[in-house]
Design a protein around this motif. Structure first.
Motif, mmCIF file in Angstrom:
data_model
loop_
_atom_site.group_PDB
_atom_site.id
_atom_site.type_symbol
_atom_site.label_atom_id
_atom_site.label_comp_id
_atom_site.label_asym_id
_atom_site.label_seq_id
_atom_site.Cartn_x
_atom_site.Cartn_y
_atom_site.Cartn_z
ATOM 1 N N TYR A 290 17.655 -62.141 37.870
ATOM 2 C CA TYR A 290 17.849 -62.973 39.058
ATOM 3 C C TYR A 290 19.289 -63.036 39.553
ATOM 4 O O TYR A 290 19.547 -63.572 40.627
ATOM 5 C CB TYR A 290 17.394 -64.418 38.768
ATOM 6 C CG TYR A 290 16.040 -64.527 38.116
ATOM 7 C CD1 TYR A 290 14.942 -63.830 38.621
ATOM 8 C CD2 TYR A 290 15.844 -65.332 36.993
ATOM 9 C CE1 TYR A 290 13.699 -63.932 38.021
ATOM 10 C CE2 TYR A 290 14.591 -65.442 36.389
ATOM 11 C CZ TYR A 290 13.532 -64.737 36.905
ATOM 12 O OH TYR A 290 12.303 -64.835 36.317
ATOM 13 N N GLY A 291 20.236 -62.532 38.762
ATOM 14 C CA GLY A 291 21.641 -62.688 39.104
ATOM 15 C C GLY A 291 22.195 -61.547 39.938
ATOM 16 O O GLY A 291 21.521 -60.549 40.225
ATOM 17 N N ASN A 292 23.458 -61.691 40.282
ATOM 18 C CA ASN A 292 24.139 -60.713 41.128
ATOM 19 C C ASN A 292 24.818 -59.649 40.260
ATOM 20 O O ASN A 292 26.005 -59.375 40.391
ATOM 21 C CB ASN A 292 25.166 -61.437 42.007
ATOM 22 C CG ASN A 292 25.709 -60.568 43.112
ATOM 23 O OD1 ASN A 292 25.065 -59.608 43.531
ATOM 24 N ND2 ASN A 292 26.896 -60.894 43.594
ATOM 25 N N SER A 293 24.051 -59.050 39.374
ATOM 26 C CA SER A 293 24.610 -58.085 38.426
ATOM 27 C C SER A 293 25.036 -56.807 39.139
ATOM 28 O O SER A 293 24.550 -56.486 40.232
ATOM 29 C CB SER A 293 23.579 -57.742 37.347
ATOM 30 O OG SER A 293 22.510 -56.995 37.907
ATOM 31 N N LEU A 294 25.929 -56.067 38.505
ATOM 32 C CA LEU A 294 26.320 -54.764 39.043
ATOM 33 C C LEU A 294 25.144 -53.792 39.041
ATOM 34 O O LEU A 294 25.068 -52.882 39.869
ATOM 35 C CB LEU A 294 27.480 -54.185 38.226
ATOM 36 C CG LEU A 294 28.854 -54.825 38.455
ATOM 37 C CD1 LEU A 294 29.870 -54.270 37.468
ATOM 38 C CD2 LEU A 294 29.326 -54.599 39.885
ATOM 39 N N ASP A 295 24.210 -54.010 38.115
ATOM 40 C CA ASP A 295 23.061 -53.107 37.995
ATOM 41 C C ASP A 295 22.058 -53.289 39.135
ATOM 42 O O ASP A 295 21.598 -52.314 39.726
ATOM 43 C CB ASP A 295 22.348 -53.341 36.659
ATOM 44 C CG ASP A 295 23.283 -53.241 35.472
ATOM 45 O OD1 ASP A 295 23.613 -52.115 35.082
ATOM 46 O OD2 ASP A 295 23.677 -54.304 34.963
ATOM 47 N N ALA A 341 22.404 -68.280 45.303
ATOM 48 C CA ALA A 341 23.776 -68.573 44.887
ATOM 49 C C ALA A 341 24.621 -67.306 44.870
ATOM 50 O O ALA A 341 25.800 -67.319 45.247
ATOM 51 C CB ALA A 341 23.769 -69.224 43.503
ATOM 52 N N GLY A 342 24.018 -66.197 44.440
ATOM 53 C CA GLY A 342 24.741 -64.937 44.425
ATOM 54 C C GLY A 342 25.088 -64.453 45.815
ATOM 55 O O GLY A 342 26.202 -63.983 46.072
ATOM 56 N N SER A 350 28.319 -66.156 41.516
ATOM 57 C CA SER A 350 28.053 -64.869 42.153
ATOM 58 C C SER A 350 28.799 -63.723 41.471
ATOM 59 O O SER A 350 28.755 -62.585 41.938
ATOM 60 C CB SER A 350 28.457 -64.920 43.630
ATOM 61 O OG SER A 350 29.849 -65.173 43.754
ATOM 62 N N ALA A 351 29.481 -64.014 40.350
ATOM 63 C CA ALA A 351 30.285 -62.998 39.659
ATOM 64 C C ALA A 351 29.425 -61.820 39.226
ATOM 65 O O ALA A 351 28.274 -61.981 38.808
ATOM 66 C CB ALA A 351 30.969 -63.623 38.446
ATOM 67 N N ARG A 352 30.002 -60.616 39.298
ATOM 68 C CA ARG A 352 29.254 -59.391 39.043
ATOM 69 C C ARG A 352 29.741 -58.699 37.774
ATOM 70 O O ARG A 352 30.924 -58.385 37.636
ATOM 71 C CB ARG A 352 29.360 -58.452 40.239
ATOM 72 C CG ARG A 352 28.984 -59.114 41.567
ATOM 73 C CD ARG A 352 28.651 -58.089 42.616
ATOM 74 N NE ARG A 352 27.405 -57.396 42.296
ATOM 75 C CZ ARG A 352 26.863 -56.460 43.078
ATOM 76 N NH1 ARG A 352 27.471 -56.105 44.198
ATOM 77 N NH2 ARG A 352 25.728 -55.878 42.733
ATOM 78 N N TYR A 353 28.800 -58.490 36.862
ATOM 79 C CA TYR A 353 29.083 -57.788 35.615
ATOM 80 C C TYR A 353 27.930 -56.837 35.331
ATOM 81 O O TYR A 353 26.816 -57.021 35.830
ATOM 82 C CB TYR A 353 29.200 -58.775 34.449
ATOM 83 C CG TYR A 353 30.111 -59.939 34.701
ATOM 84 C CD1 TYR A 353 31.498 -59.775 34.710
ATOM 85 C CD2 TYR A 353 29.604 -61.210 34.942
ATOM 86 C CE1 TYR A 353 32.346 -60.844 34.946
ATOM 87 C CE2 TYR A 353 30.451 -62.285 35.179
ATOM 88 C CZ TYR A 353 31.815 -62.095 35.183
ATOM 89 O OH TYR A 353 32.645 -63.154 35.426
ATOM 90 N N PRO A 354 28.150 -55.840 34.496
ATOM 91 C CA PRO A 354 27.008 -55.051 34.028
ATOM 92 C C PRO A 354 26.124 -55.937 33.144
ATOM 93 O O PRO A 354 26.621 -56.826 32.445
ATOM 94 C CB PRO A 354 27.656 -53.929 33.198
ATOM 95 C CG PRO A 354 29.112 -53.957 33.545
ATOM 96 C CD PRO A 354 29.425 -55.363 33.941
ATOM 97 N N MET A 355 24.844 -55.711 33.177
ATOM 98 C CA MET A 355 23.933 -56.443 32.306
ATOM 99 C C MET A 355 24.339 -56.187 30.857
ATOM 100 O O MET A 355 24.484 -55.039 30.438
ATOM 101 C CB MET A 355 22.494 -55.992 32.566
ATOM 102 C CG MET A 355 21.441 -56.799 31.856
ATOM 103 S SD MET A 355 19.787 -56.232 32.332
ATOM 104 C CE MET A 355 18.790 -56.954 31.027
ATOM 105 N N GLY A 356 24.548 -57.243 30.098
ATOM 106 C CA GLY A 356 25.050 -57.140 28.738
ATOM 107 C C GLY A 356 26.445 -57.692 28.597
ATOM 108 O O GLY A 356 26.912 -57.955 27.487
ATOM 109 N N GLN A 357 27.116 -57.921 29.732
ATOM 110 C CA GLN A 357 28.499 -58.399 29.705
ATOM 111 C C GLN A 357 28.658 -59.802 30.283
ATOM 112 O O GLN A 357 29.737 -60.383 30.190
ATOM 113 C CB GLN A 357 29.390 -57.435 30.495
ATOM 114 C CG GLN A 357 29.440 -56.036 29.924
ATOM 115 C CD GLN A 357 30.041 -56.005 28.533
ATOM 116 O OE1 GLN A 357 31.084 -56.597 28.275
ATOM 117 N NE2 GLN A 357 29.375 -55.316 27.614
ATOM 118 N N ALA A 358 27.623 -60.357 30.884
ATOM 119 C CA ALA A 358 27.751 -61.636 31.579
ATOM 120 C C ALA A 358 28.167 -62.756 30.620
ATOM 121 O O ALA A 358 29.085 -63.534 30.911
ATOM 122 C CB ALA A 358 26.445 -61.993 32.284
#
Length: 431
Positions: A290-295, A341-342, A350-358
């Motif tokens: 659901y988040g604003n991931s880089l992926d 929110a993203g 809204s911060a963007r990280y690769p999944m696994g780094q959040a």
């Protein structure tokens, strides 16, 4: 210069709750129930309001709320017990395993006929959020001319009951209010729109999640403690990591069903290390979902563009002279509010990280999208007719860095609206 320093300090205070100053495990030790992430019951943390600029008073609020605490959904409510039941029937459980099975049976029994339904705690969460909103912004709800509250909700019963508890609480505290209620597939689509290429996202996320769970979770102790040393166990529990997931799902939901289960708690069947590993796994699973991931973030936040347009249109109508609208309330899901929110660009969320780094960067799901998550845009006006807006996320003042602040957490509506139009107008396929 002094005004600029004051504004910068105010913004620093606003973003502090989301700055990730504590590491992931420390934040959970502070309140162990936070391990549940997206299943964490709403946690209200008292906060102070930054005073509005002189002459401005609140007159309208536009809101989105995730449903409150609930029962598990679908196979998440049945498969955990059914799996261990097979092992028990085959005589493969240790004495400790039999205790675990008995406790899992209590959750399984409670789930019957209550798939995904709101719990008692969930209803109380929404009633309390509404009461605090009314007490925090009494000018909005005591108006003699602005008495109309428009409510949109997902068709899912837990959202309908969340709305009922929320509006019932408002009515108790402000009996002059008049409510309009509306739902239907049209509103489900608005409040929880499908993501772009959702099936492709699900497949890719599952592959990533498999690697994350194996990096963070060791199932060997659980298997040795609750199951006998017998090759037949492999026939029932072919994937030990999957069983750990089942155990997590039941342990996490206990807090949401505290009244229904009489305080049953399954956390003690896991060590702290196992609990933390599962919490990290589910933190990343939810962020990727659901988040604003880089992926996947571009394809997920895309789905909130129509919802942002609804915020714009309803706010413009409420601002007009002669409007009788005090509030627009929306009731939906985690799959609707976190993408919103993203897309809005809320500080930290809204911060963007690769999944696994959040989780390593201060993005904690228990804080971002627990049960009862809510966003409130509070509108203020002065005698000149100038309009300011303050954004609250889970009742905390929250910054939008892409919009120039008027003062602290307050934004000119024309500036915020320009940002909302900019992020919602292009609905072409995200690439």
């Amino acid at each position: 210069m002094n005004k600029r320093i004051t504004t910068l300090l105010s913004i620093a205070i606003i973003v502090a709750p989301f700055a990730g100053a504590q590491d992931f495990e420390a934040s959970i030790r502070e309140n162990i129930d936070r391990f549940a992430g997206v299943y964490h019951s709403y946690e209200y943390i008292p906060t102070a309001d930054t005073p509005a600029p002189k002459g401005f008073k609140p007159f309208y609020v536009s809101h989105y709320g995730r449903h409150g605490s609930r029962h598990q959904i679908g196979s998440s409510g049945t498969r955990p017990y059914e799996t261990i039941q097979k092992a028990e029937e085959a005589g493969l459980l240790t004495d400790e395993g039999k205790k675990l099975a008995a406790d899992m049976l209590r959750i399984y029994t409670e789930h019957a006929g209550m798939d995904g339904e709101l719990s008692v705690r969930g209803g109380r969460e929404h009633a309390a959020i509404a009461a605090r909103m009314q007490a925090r912004f009494p000018d909005i709800f005591k108006s003699k001319t602005r008495t109309r509250v428009h409510c949109q909700t997902s068709t899912v019963p837990r959202c309908l009951l969340s709305m009922a508890n929320f509006t019932g609480s408002l009515k108790n505290n402000a009996p002059n209010l008049l409510f309009d209620f509306i739902t239907g597939d049209k509103y489900l689509d608005l409040l929880a729109h499908d993501y772009f290429q959702i099936d492709d996202i699900s497949d890719q996320r599952s592959h990533l999640n498999d690697s994350i769970v194996k990096a963070n979770v060791d199932p060997s102790r659980v298997m040795k403690t609750y199951f006998k040393d017998d090759p037949k166990v492999n026939d029932v529990i072919s994937n030990p990591w999957s069983f750990m997931r089942y155990l997590f799902l039941y342990a996490a939901i206990c807090q949401d069903l505290e009244y229904e289960l009489g305080g049953l708690d399954l956390k003690h069947y896991l060590t702290e290390e196992e609990l933390m590993g599962l919490a990290k796994t589910y933190n990343e699973r939810t962020y990727g979902s659901y988040g604003n991931s880089l992926d996947f973030g571009d394809r997920i936040t895309w789905a909130a563009k129509w919802l942002v347009e609804d915020f714009i249109a309803r706010a413009d109508a409420a601002i007009e002279d002669g409007s009788n609208v005090a509030a627009d309330l929306r009731f939906g899901h985690d799959s609707g509010i976190l993408p919103l929110a993203g897309l809005l660009g809320l500080e930290g969320i809204s911060a963007r990280y690769p999944m696994g780094q959040a989780y390593k960067n201060g993005f904690y799901i228990w804080e971002r999208v627990p049960m009862g998550t809510n966003l409130q845009m509070v509108f203020y006006r002065n005698k000149k007719g100038e309009v300011l807006v303050k954004v609250l996320y889970n009742e905390k003042e929250t910054a939008i860095p892409a919009v120039p602040a008027f003062s602290g957490p307050y934004y000119r509506w024309e500036d915020l609206k320009a940002h909302l139009v900019r992020i919602s107008e292009d609905k072409s396929d995200p690439v």
